[in-house]
Design a protein around this motif. Structure first.
Motif, PDB file in Angstrom:
ATOM      1  N   THR A 166      -8.532  10.328  17.631  1.00 41.25           N
ATOM      2  CA  THR A 166      -8.763   9.215  18.551  1.00 41.25           C
ATOM      3  C   THR A 166      -7.702   8.140  18.341  1.00 41.25           C
ATOM      4  OG1 THR A 166     -10.237   8.142  16.974  1.00 41.25           O
ATOM      5  CG2 THR A 166     -11.254   9.587  18.596  1.00 41.25           C
ATOM      6  N   PRO A 167      -7.288   7.465  19.414  1.00 42.61           N
ATOM      7  CA  PRO A 167      -6.300   6.385  19.266  1.00 42.61           C
ATOM      8  C   PRO A 167      -6.845   5.257  18.382  1.00 42.61           C
ATOM      9  CG  PRO A 167      -6.470   7.044  21.551  1.00 42.61           C
ATOM     10  CD  PRO A 167      -7.582   7.734  20.821  1.00 42.61           C
ATOM     11  N   LEU A 168      -6.030   4.825  17.437  1.00 46.75           N
ATOM     12  CA  LEU A 168      -6.408   3.778  16.486  1.00 46.75           C
ATOM     13  C   LEU A 168      -5.294   2.751  16.375  1.00 46.75           C
ATOM     14  CD1 LEU A 168      -7.640   6.051  13.561  1.00 46.75           C
ATOM     15  CD2 LEU A 168      -9.092   4.591  14.938  1.00 46.75           C
ATOM     16  N   PRO A 169      -5.636   1.496  16.044  1.00 48.37           N
ATOM     17  CA  PRO A 169      -4.583   0.516  15.749  1.00 48.37           C
ATOM     18  C   PRO A 169      -3.846   0.913  14.467  1.00 48.37           C
ATOM     19  CG  PRO A 169      -6.692  -0.574  16.078  1.00 48.37           C
ATOM     20  CD  PRO A 169      -6.953   0.889  16.051  1.00 48.37           C
ATOM     21  N   ARG A 170      -2.625   0.453  14.350  1.00 54.47           N
ATOM     22  CA  ARG A 170      -1.783   0.757  13.193  1.00 54.47           C
ATOM     23  C   ARG A 170      -2.472   0.361  11.877  1.00 54.47           C
ATOM     24  NH1 ARG A 170       3.713   1.552  13.430  1.00 54.47           N
ATOM     25  NH2 ARG A 170       3.637   0.947  15.595  1.00 54.47           N
ATOM     26  N   THR A 171      -3.166  -0.764  11.880  1.00 53.95           N
ATOM     27  CA  THR A 171      -3.835  -1.224  10.662  1.00 53.95           C
ATOM     28  C   THR A 171      -4.941  -0.277  10.236  1.00 53.95           C
ATOM     29  OG1 THR A 171      -5.243  -2.627  12.040  1.00 53.95           O
ATOM     30  CG2 THR A 171      -3.305  -3.656  11.056  1.00 53.95           C
ATOM     31  N   GLU A 172      -5.673   0.263  11.202  1.00 53.73           N
ATOM     32  CA  GLU A 172      -6.748   1.210  10.891  1.00 53.73           C
ATOM     33  C   GLU A 172      -6.191   2.538  10.382  1.00 53.73           C
ATOM     34  OE1 GLU A 172     -10.161   1.012  10.850  1.00 53.73           O
ATOM     35  OE2 GLU A 172      -9.744  -1.123  10.989  1.00 53.73           O
ATOM     36  N   ILE A 173      -5.051   2.945  10.931  1.00 48.77           N
ATOM     37  CA  ILE A 173      -4.434   4.197  10.477  1.00 48.77           C
ATOM     38  C   ILE A 173      -4.051   4.078   9.006  1.00 48.77           C
ATOM     39  CG2 ILE A 173      -2.424   5.696  10.732  1.00 48.77           C
ATOM     40  CD1 ILE A 173      -2.526   5.105  13.748  1.00 48.77           C
ATOM     41  N   ILE A 174      -3.437   2.967   8.643  1.00 46.85           N
ATOM     42  CA  ILE A 174      -3.044   2.740   7.243  1.00 46.85           C
ATOM     43  C   ILE A 174      -4.287   2.691   6.358  1.00 46.85           C
ATOM     44  CG2 ILE A 174      -2.001   1.084   5.650  1.00 46.85           C
ATOM     45  CD1 ILE A 174       0.137   2.416   7.205  1.00 46.85           C
ATOM     46  N   SER A 175      -5.335   2.031   6.804  1.00 44.01           N
ATOM     47  CA  SER A 175      -6.568   1.942   6.017  1.00 44.01           C
ATOM     48  C   SER A 175      -7.175   3.321   5.792  1.00 44.01           C
ATOM     49  CB  SER A 175      -7.584   1.044   6.712  1.00 44.01           C
ATOM     50  OG  SER A 175      -7.110  -0.270   6.773  1.00 44.01           O
ATOM     51  N   LYS A 176      -7.230   4.132   6.835  1.00 42.39           N
ATOM     52  CA  LYS A 176      -7.807   5.472   6.695  1.00 42.39           C
ATOM     53  C   LYS A 176      -6.943   6.368   5.801  1.00 42.39           C
ATOM     54  CE  LYS A 176     -10.696   5.678  10.729  1.00 42.39           C
ATOM     55  NZ  LYS A 176     -11.479   6.653  11.440  1.00 42.39           N
ATOM     56  N   LEU A 177      -5.635   6.174   5.856  1.00 41.15           N
ATOM     57  CA  LEU A 177      -4.758   6.924   4.956  1.00 41.15           C
ATOM     58  C   LEU A 177      -5.077   6.582   3.499  1.00 41.15           C
ATOM     59  CD1 LEU A 177      -1.259   6.844   6.671  1.00 41.15           C
ATOM     60  CD2 LEU A 177      -2.504   8.868   5.954  1.00 41.15           C
ATOM     61  N   TRP A 178      -5.253   5.293   3.207  1.00 44.71           N
ATOM     62  CA  TRP A 178      -5.551   4.886   1.836  1.00 44.71           C
ATOM     63  C   TRP A 178      -6.925   5.374   1.396  1.00 44.71           C
ATOM     64  CZ3 TRP A 178      -2.606   4.016  -1.984  1.00 44.71           C
ATOM     65  CH2 TRP A 178      -1.332   3.502  -1.791  1.00 44.71           C
ATOM     66  N   VAL A 179      -7.888   5.413   2.296  1.00 49.13           N
ATOM     67  CA  VAL A 179      -9.203   5.951   1.950  1.00 49.13           C
ATOM     68  C   VAL A 179      -9.058   7.419   1.563  1.00 49.13           C
ATOM     69  CG1 VAL A 179     -11.449   6.594   2.930  1.00 49.13           C
ATOM     70  CG2 VAL A 179     -10.540   4.302   3.295  1.00 49.13           C
ATOM     71  N   TYR A 180      -8.273   8.166   2.335  1.00 48.98           N
ATOM     72  CA  TYR A 180      -8.052   9.588   2.046  1.00 48.98           C
ATOM     73  C   TYR A 180      -7.323   9.765   0.705  1.00 48.98           C
ATOM     74  CZ  TYR A 180      -6.504  14.414   2.563  1.00 48.98           C
ATOM     75  OH  TYR A 180      -6.275  15.750   2.361  1.00 48.98           O
ATOM     76  N   ILE A 181      -6.297   8.945   0.478  1.00 47.12           N
ATOM     77  CA  ILE A 181      -5.514   9.047  -0.761  1.00 47.12           C
ATOM     78  C   ILE A 181      -6.383   8.746  -1.973  1.00 47.12           C
ATOM     79  CG2 ILE A 181      -3.643   7.942  -2.060  1.00 47.12           C
ATOM     80  CD1 ILE A 181      -2.238   7.624   0.738  1.00 47.12           C
ATOM     81  N   LYS A 182      -7.192   7.699  -1.894  1.00 45.32           N
ATOM     82  CA  LYS A 182      -8.067   7.330  -3.015  1.00 45.32           C
ATOM     83  C   LYS A 182      -9.167   8.365  -3.230  1.00 45.32           C
ATOM     84  CE  LYS A 182      -6.484   3.117  -3.960  1.00 45.32           C
ATOM     85  NZ  LYS A 182      -6.196   2.554  -5.241  1.00 45.32           N
ATOM     86  N   ALA A 183      -9.734   8.892  -2.146  1.00 46.42           N
ATOM     87  CA  ALA A 183     -10.830   9.858  -2.259  1.00 46.42           C
ATOM     88  C   ALA A 183     -10.364  11.166  -2.895  1.00 46.42           C
ATOM     89  CB  ALA A 183     -11.433  10.136  -0.887  1.00 46.42           C
ATOM     90  N   HIS A 184      -9.118  11.554  -2.641  1.00 47.71           N
ATOM     91  CA  HIS A 184      -8.603  12.811  -3.183  1.00 47.71           C
ATOM     92  C   HIS A 184      -7.735  12.608  -4.425  1.00 47.71           C
ATOM     93  CE1 HIS A 184      -9.826  14.028   0.876  1.00 47.71           C
ATOM     94  NE2 HIS A 184     -10.052  15.199   0.308  1.00 47.71           N
ATOM     95  N   ASN A 185      -7.705  11.375  -4.950  1.00 46.65           N
ATOM     96  CA  ASN A 185      -6.979  11.048  -6.184  1.00 46.65           C
ATOM     97  C   ASN A 185      -5.523  11.520  -6.098  1.00 46.65           C
ATOM     98  OD1 ASN A 185      -6.706   9.922  -8.692  1.00 46.65           O
ATOM     99  ND2 ASN A 185      -7.434  11.734  -9.786  1.00 46.65           N
ATOM    100  N   LEU A 186      -4.809  11.066  -5.069  1.00 48.08           N
ATOM    101  CA  LEU A 186      -3.448  11.528  -4.822  1.00 48.08           C
ATOM    102  C   LEU A 186      -2.373  10.571  -5.317  1.00 48.08           C
ATOM    103  CD1 LEU A 186      -3.934  13.023  -1.270  1.00 48.08           C
ATOM    104  CD2 LEU A 186      -3.768  14.240  -3.434  1.00 48.08           C
ATOM    105  N   GLN A 187      -2.761   9.433  -5.874  1.00 49.09           N
ATOM    106  CA  GLN A 187      -1.756   8.547  -6.447  1.00 49.09           C
ATOM    107  C   GLN A 187      -1.236   9.164  -7.736  1.00 49.09           C
ATOM    108  OE1 GLN A 187      -3.957   4.696  -6.224  1.00 49.09           O
ATOM    109  NE2 GLN A 187      -1.903   3.914  -5.849  1.00 49.09           N
ATOM    110  N   ASP A 188       0.064   9.043  -7.967  1.00 47.61           N
ATOM    111  CA  ASP A 188       0.672   9.586  -9.167  1.00 47.61           C
ATOM    112  C   ASP A 188       0.106   8.869 -10.388  1.00 47.61           C
ATOM    113  OD1 ASP A 188       2.549  11.318 -10.419  1.00 47.61           O
ATOM    114  OD2 ASP A 188       3.869   9.605 -10.752  1.00 47.61           O
ATOM    115  N   ALA A 189      -0.224   9.612 -11.433  1.00 49.85           N
ATOM    116  CA  ALA A 189      -0.847   9.028 -12.623  1.00 49.85           C
ATOM    117  C   ALA A 189       0.117   8.114 -13.377  1.00 49.85           C
ATOM    118  CB  ALA A 189      -1.350  10.139 -13.541  1.00 49.85           C
ATOM    119  N   GLU A 190       1.395   8.473 -13.418  1.00 45.33           N
ATOM    120  CA  GLU A 190       2.368   7.678 -14.167  1.00 45.33           C
ATOM    121  C   GLU A 190       2.856   6.478 -13.371  1.00 45.33           C
ATOM    122  OE1 GLU A 190       5.526  10.209 -15.503  1.00 45.33           O
ATOM    123  OE2 GLU A 190       4.133  11.592 -16.472  1.00 45.33           O
TER     124      GLU A 190
END
Length: 119
Positions: A61-85
């Motif tokens: 669905t079409p989303l504002p740019r701010t919502e897209i970034i927010s959903k990306l961060w939710v996905y990244i945090k939920a799947h623990n994708l930030q580099d540990a170091e």
């Protein structure tokens, strides 16, 4: 006969009052200025249609740019994708690989990637 030039006058050094000479501070009531409502930038609030690679993460669905970034961060945090170091780097999983185009990106590259994958 030659006349000698006068040296320019030196400025007197500004004197800072010492503690004993400082004027007494009186408590003043702070006047609160009315807070201005911050208006969002129209370019950020315009709904954008995500590309298929981005739609796999945030939805189609079409989303504002701010919502897209927010959903990306939710996905990244939920799947623990930030580099540990280095927490500024994000590791790609199977869904993020087509969106990133490489195995790891910096968090500062996210906005540019969203710009390329949303129209």
């Amino acid at each position: 006969m030659a006349t000698a030039k006068k040296a320019p006058a030196k400025k007197a050094a500004a004197k800072t009052p010492s503690v004993s000479q400082a004027p007494a501070k009186t408590p003043k009531a702070k006047t609160a200025a009315p807070a201005k409502k911050r208006t969002p930038n129209a370019a950020f609030m315009k709904p954008l249609t995500p590309s298929p690679a981005l739609a796999a993460i945030v939805g189609s669905t079409p989303l504002p740019r701010t919502e897209i970034i927010s959903k990306l961060w939710v996905y990244i945090k939920a799947h623990n994708l930030q580099d540990a170091e280095n927490k500024r780097n994000i590791n790609a999983d199977a869904k993020l690989q087509p969106f990133f185009g490489k195995k790891q990106v910096s968090m500062f590259e996210l906005a540019g990637l969203v710009g390329k994958h949303a129209s």
